[in-house]
Design a protein around this motif. Structure first.
Motif, PDB file in Angstrom:
ATOM      1  N   ILE A   7       0.854  -1.188   0.000  1.00  0.00           N
ATOM      2  CA  ILE A   7       0.000   0.000   0.000  1.00  0.00           C
ATOM      3  C   ILE A   7       0.887   1.235   0.000  1.00  0.00           C
ATOM      4  N   ASP A   8       0.359   2.317  -0.590  1.00  0.00           N
ATOM      5  CA  ASP A   8       1.159   3.554  -0.635  1.00  0.00           C
ATOM      6  C   ASP A   8       0.942   4.376   0.627  1.00  0.00           C
ATOM      7  N   GLU A   9       1.624   5.501   0.709  1.00  0.00           N
ATOM      8  CA  GLU A   9       1.603   6.315   1.925  1.00  0.00           C
ATOM      9  C   GLU A   9       0.221   6.876   2.225  1.00  0.00           C
ATOM     10  N   THR A  10      -0.492   7.341   1.209  1.00  0.00           N
ATOM     11  CA  THR A  10      -1.819   7.927   1.464  1.00  0.00           C
ATOM     12  C   THR A  10      -2.798   6.860   1.946  1.00  0.00           C
ATOM     13  N   GLU A  11      -2.731   5.661   1.350  1.00  0.00           N
ATOM     14  CA  GLU A  11      -3.609   4.574   1.796  1.00  0.00           C
ATOM     15  C   GLU A  11      -3.253   4.166   3.217  1.00  0.00           C
ATOM     16  N   GLU A  23      -1.911   6.056   5.597  1.00  0.00           N
ATOM     17  CA  GLU A  23      -2.385   7.096   6.515  1.00  0.00           C
ATOM     18  C   GLU A  23      -3.896   7.054   6.674  1.00  0.00           C
ATOM     19  N   ARG A  24      -4.609   6.809   5.562  1.00  0.00           N
ATOM     20  CA  ARG A  24      -6.076   6.740   5.629  1.00  0.00           C
ATOM     21  C   ARG A  24      -6.512   5.597   6.542  1.00  0.00           C
ATOM     22  N   ARG A  25      -5.869   4.446   6.390  1.00  0.00           N
ATOM     23  CA  ARG A  25      -6.248   3.291   7.199  1.00  0.00           C
ATOM     24  C   ARG A  25      -5.853   3.468   8.672  1.00  0.00           C
ATOM     25  N   VAL A  26      -4.722   4.077   8.924  1.00  0.00           N
ATOM     26  CA  VAL A  26      -4.325   4.350  10.309  1.00  0.00           C
ATOM     27  C   VAL A  26      -5.322   5.299  10.953  1.00  0.00           C
ATOM     28  N   ASP A  27      -5.733   6.334  10.219  1.00  0.00           N
ATOM     29  CA  ASP A  27      -6.737   7.265  10.753  1.00  0.00           C
ATOM     30  C   ASP A  27      -8.043   6.542  11.066  1.00  0.00           C
ATOM     31  N   LEU A  28      -8.453   5.637  10.185  1.00  0.00           N
ATOM     32  CA  LEU A  28      -9.677   4.869  10.429  1.00  0.00           C
ATOM     33  C   LEU A  28      -9.546   4.023  11.695  1.00  0.00           C
ATOM     34  N   LEU A  29      -8.404   3.381  11.848  1.00  0.00           N
ATOM     35  CA  LEU A  29      -8.199   2.564  13.041  1.00  0.00           C
ATOM     36  C   LEU A  29      -8.216   3.387  14.308  1.00  0.00           C
ATOM     37  N   LEU A  30      -7.563   4.514  14.282  1.00  0.00           N
ATOM     38  CA  LEU A  30      -7.445   5.327  15.491  1.00  0.00           C
ATOM     39  C   LEU A  30      -8.745   6.008  15.880  1.00  0.00           C
ATOM     40  N   GLU A  31      -9.600   6.291  14.921  1.00  0.00           N
ATOM     41  CA  GLU A  31     -10.849   6.962  15.274  1.00  0.00           C
ATOM     42  C   GLU A  31     -11.943   5.985  15.679  1.00  0.00           C
ATOM     43  N   ASN A  32     -11.717   4.705  15.492  1.00  0.00           N
ATOM     44  CA  ASN A  32     -12.671   3.680  15.894  1.00  0.00           C
ATOM     45  C   ASN A  32     -12.127   2.940  17.102  1.00  0.00           C
ATOM     46  N   GLU A  33     -13.038   2.347  17.865  1.00  0.00           N
ATOM     47  CA  GLU A  33     -12.625   1.661  19.080  1.00  0.00           C
ATOM     48  C   GLU A  33     -12.041   0.287  18.826  1.00  0.00           C
TER      49      GLU A  33
END
Length: 135
Positions: free
Chosen positions: A95-99, A101-111
């Motif tokens: 996966i590239d950098e933007t993908e 970061e997007r997935r990390v943000d999704l993980l961190l904002e969900n429980e």
């Protein structure tokens, strides 16, 4: 896992029981004739009082509170596993950098990881509906 978890009230009672045993055995070995009273009064009277006082002062964790703590630690473990997987995929170039970061943000904002999967499923469903509307 409950067996390894001891509350402060349980520890105080155990310490007091060892103290009564030590004092009683010391009195026995020193030849005092009243050594048996230490055991009777210590275990039958004082130990229950200590247990009740320690429970009321320190309180016991209810099983539901303990289960909540355990489920939170499992959620943290799941989230950490998901982050580790993402890091590995990014390091391998899957996966590239933007993908990433997007997935990390999704993980961190969900429980939990389940929340992420559910959200991802909803996003895919919306994309499918949009494609149907376009056609």
């Amino acid at each position: 896992m409950r067996d390894t978890h001891q509350s402060l009230a349980d520890q105080i009672s155990g310490i007091f029981a060892l103290l009564v045993l030590g004092v009683g055995l010391t009195a026995l070995f020193l030849g005092y004739s009243w050594f048996w009273m230490v055991f009777v009064l210590g275990f039958a009277v004082a130990l229950p009082i200590v247990a009740i006082l320690s429970e009321s002062l320190f309180g016991r964790e209810s099983e539901s509170e303990w289960r909540e703590d355990e489920s939170k630690s499992e959620q943290v473990d799941e989230q950490q596993d998901a982050l580790d997987t993402l890091r590995e995929r990014y390091a391998r170039g899957e996966i590239d950098e933007t993908e990433f970061e997007r997935r990390v943000d999704l993980l961190l904002e969900n429980e939990t990881v389940a929340d992420v999967k559910a959200r991802r499923g909803r996003e895919q469903k919306r994309e499918t509906e949009r494609e149907r509307e376009r056609n």
